[in-house]
Design a protein around this motif. Structure first.
Motif, mmCIF file in Angstrom:
data_model
loop_
_atom_site.group_PDB
_atom_site.id
_atom_site.type_symbol
_atom_site.label_atom_id
_atom_site.label_comp_id
_atom_site.label_asym_id
_atom_site.label_seq_id
_atom_site.Cartn_x
_atom_site.Cartn_y
_atom_site.Cartn_z
ATOM 1 N N ASP A 34 0.812 -1.220 0.000
ATOM 2 C CA ASP A 34 0.000 0.000 0.000
ATOM 3 C C ASP A 34 0.848 1.274 0.000
ATOM 4 N N GLU A 36 2.561 2.531 2.395
ATOM 5 C CA GLU A 36 2.466 3.256 3.664
ATOM 6 C C GLU A 36 3.606 2.966 4.631
ATOM 7 N N GLY A 37 4.531 2.101 4.281
ATOM 8 C CA GLY A 37 5.612 1.782 5.209
ATOM 9 C C GLY A 37 6.545 0.738 4.631
#
Length: 63
Positions: A34, A36-37
């Motif tokens: 995604d 996100e990290g």
């Protein structure tokens, strides 16, 4: 963690400064799907607490 994807980043512990710095590879990081990290997979921890994340060099380049 075992994966066939190449890591997004390579983790190093660095001792010293400038031209006298000594870099030791200690792990790799892969981006989450995604975006996100990251998942960080470490084989060792530095005693000085300093971890540097760098983009991997193309295969065949000298470290």
């Amino acid at each position: 963690m075992t994966t066939k994807r190449k890591p997004e980043l390579v983790a190093y512990t660095v001792t010293g400064e400038g031209e006298k710095a000594y870099w030791t590879r200690i792990g790799s990081a892969w981006a989450h799907k995604d975006g996100e990290g990251f998942n960080l997979d470490l084989a060792a921890l530095p005693v000085n607490g300093r971890i540097v994340l760098m983009q991997p060099k193309p295969e065949g380049d000298a470290a």
